[in-house]
Design a protein around this motif. Structure first.
Motif, short mmCIF file in Angstrom:
data_model
loop_
_atom_site.label_atom_id
_atom_site.label_comp_id
_atom_site.label_asym_id
_atom_site.label_seq_id
_atom_site.Cartn_x
_atom_site.Cartn_y
_atom_site.Cartn_z
N ARG A 119 0.84 -1.21 0.00
CA ARG A 119 0.00 0.00 0.00
C ARG A 119 0.87 1.25 0.00
N ARG B 227 0.73 4.25 -2.72
CA ARG B 227 0.67 5.66 -2.35
C ARG B 227 1.82 6.44 -3.00
N GLU C 251 -4.65 -6.37 -4.33
CA GLU C 251 -5.58 -6.43 -3.21
C GLU C 251 -6.45 -7.68 -3.29
N ARG D 22 -15.62 -0.76 -7.13
CA ARG D 22 -16.56 -0.43 -6.05
C ARG D 22 -17.99 -0.66 -6.48
N LEU E 43 -14.40 -2.34 0.09
CA LEU E 43 -13.59 -1.62 1.06
C LEU E 43 -12.19 -1.36 0.54
N TRP E 44 -11.52 -2.40 -0.02
CA TRP E 44 -10.15 -2.15 -0.48
C TRP E 44 -10.11 -1.18 -1.66
N THR F 269 -12.19 1.27 -2.13
CA THR F 269 -12.42 2.59 -1.55
C THR F 269 -11.17 3.10 -0.85
N GLU F 270 -10.51 2.24 -0.11
CA GLU F 270 -9.31 2.66 0.62
C GLU F 270 -8.18 3.04 -0.33
N LEU G 189 -8.85 6.43 -1.73
CA LEU G 189 -8.53 7.47 -0.74
C LEU G 189 -7.04 7.77 -0.67
N ARG H 31 -14.85 9.02 1.99
CA ARG H 31 -14.63 8.81 3.43
C ARG H 31 -15.89 8.28 4.09
N ARG I 91 -16.35 4.61 3.08
CA ARG I 91 -15.51 3.72 3.88
C ARG I 91 -16.09 3.53 5.28
N GLU J 45 -15.18 7.59 11.97
CA GLU J 45 -14.93 8.18 10.65
C GLU J 45 -16.12 9.02 10.20
#
Length: 283
Positions: free
Chosen positions: A6, A10, A30, A202, A216-217, A219-220, A223, A233, A236, A252
């Motif tokens: 990850r 990034r 993922e 998604r 979830l992954w 979305t993360e 982000l 946000r 998530r 959150e």
């Protein structure tokens, strides 16, 4: 995906010139590589596949010597859509694999944006200008000029590289409920491509509640991109609650409500109400 990978995603997303292909390959991690295959081995296999396809295009270019973008696009269609059989079908929209670049390379099937990515990367490695065009509802490519100002033609990798005339493009845009304008032919930016790919993942998972972890992954990872819709946000947070992390999700939601306070207090109040309801589920 490990924290190390990850971090790599990034870092790649914040590079001076982000590579959408690398980011999509990392994102596919993922979902997990095949048993016994490491992430680095998967990346190496995909690199080798791109090189093989690019080699086939270079040989075809040397043999046929295309004189303009239309002949070049026809050559790409003959190699990638014909000999290599990259294309899509309506049933591909129902498969997660259609949005995972390693699987698209293996199956030679996928969503329009993923097949366009294949054309773009193969073109780059073969020295052929191919740009992604993010039409509403259907991703295509331009072979030739966009970004360089020269002549270009449009092709649809989902349909094997079929060349598109202006009427075809207007029909595609109208089918998505939008009005056509020349600005739609501006080449897509790398991070916008990645955000759209993750959005497809998604959307696929959102229609299948049993795949909340996949949503979830995706979305993360979205982000982690430098630019992303703030509402991710909340998405998530709601996913965390759905998966049983009531405290994490509610915290959150409260953080997101603070962001909304200055410009949308009514929605902020609704989000705080969701947060309270999530905490009450602990009782």
């Amino acid at each position: 995906m490990t924290d190390q990978n990850r971090d790599r995603f990034r870092t790649a997303a914040r590079a001076e010139q982000p590579d959408p292909v690398l980011l999509c390959l990392l994102a596919a991690g993922e979902h997990g590589p095949a048993p016994g295959v490491s992430a680095d081995e998967l990346l190496a296999a995909c690199e080798a596949a791109f090189d093989r396809h690019a080699g086939a295009v270079r040989r075809a270019v040397d043999e046929r010597r295309p004189t303009g973008p239309e002949e070049t696009a026809a050559l790409l269609a003959a190699v990638l859509g014909g000999r290599e059989r990259f294309h899509g079908r309506q049933s591909d929209y129902r498969r997660l694999e259609s949005s995972l670049l390693p699987e698209v390379l293996r199956r030679r099937r996928g969503l329009p944006i993923m097949l366009s990515l294949v054309w773009m990367e193969v073109g780059r490695r073969a020295g052929v200008a191919v740009h992604g065009i993010a039409l509403p509802g259907h991703f295509i490519v331009a072979v030739g000029g966009p970004g360089g100002g020269g002549e270009f033609v449009l092709a649809d990798p989902f349909h094997g590289g079929r060349l598109l005339d202006p009427a075809d493009v207007e029909h595609l845009v109208a089918a998505a409920g939008h009005a056509y304008g020349p600005e739609l032919l501006t080449p897509a930016q790398p991070l916008d491509i990645v955000l759209r790919v993750l959005g497809n993942v998604r959307a696929w998972a959102a229609d299948r509640p049993e795949h909340a972890r996949t949503q979830l992954w995706a979305t993360e990872l979205a982000l982690l991109l430098p630019r992303h819709p703030a509402q991710l946000r909340l998405e998530r947070a709601e996913l965390l609650v759905r998966m049983g992390d009531f405290l994490g999700g509610s915290a959150e939601m409260d953080d997101y409500a603070q962001i909304l306070d200055t410009f949308d207090p009514d929605t902020a109040a609704k989000v705080r109400q969701e947060a309270r309801a999530a905490r009450h589920r602990l009782n």
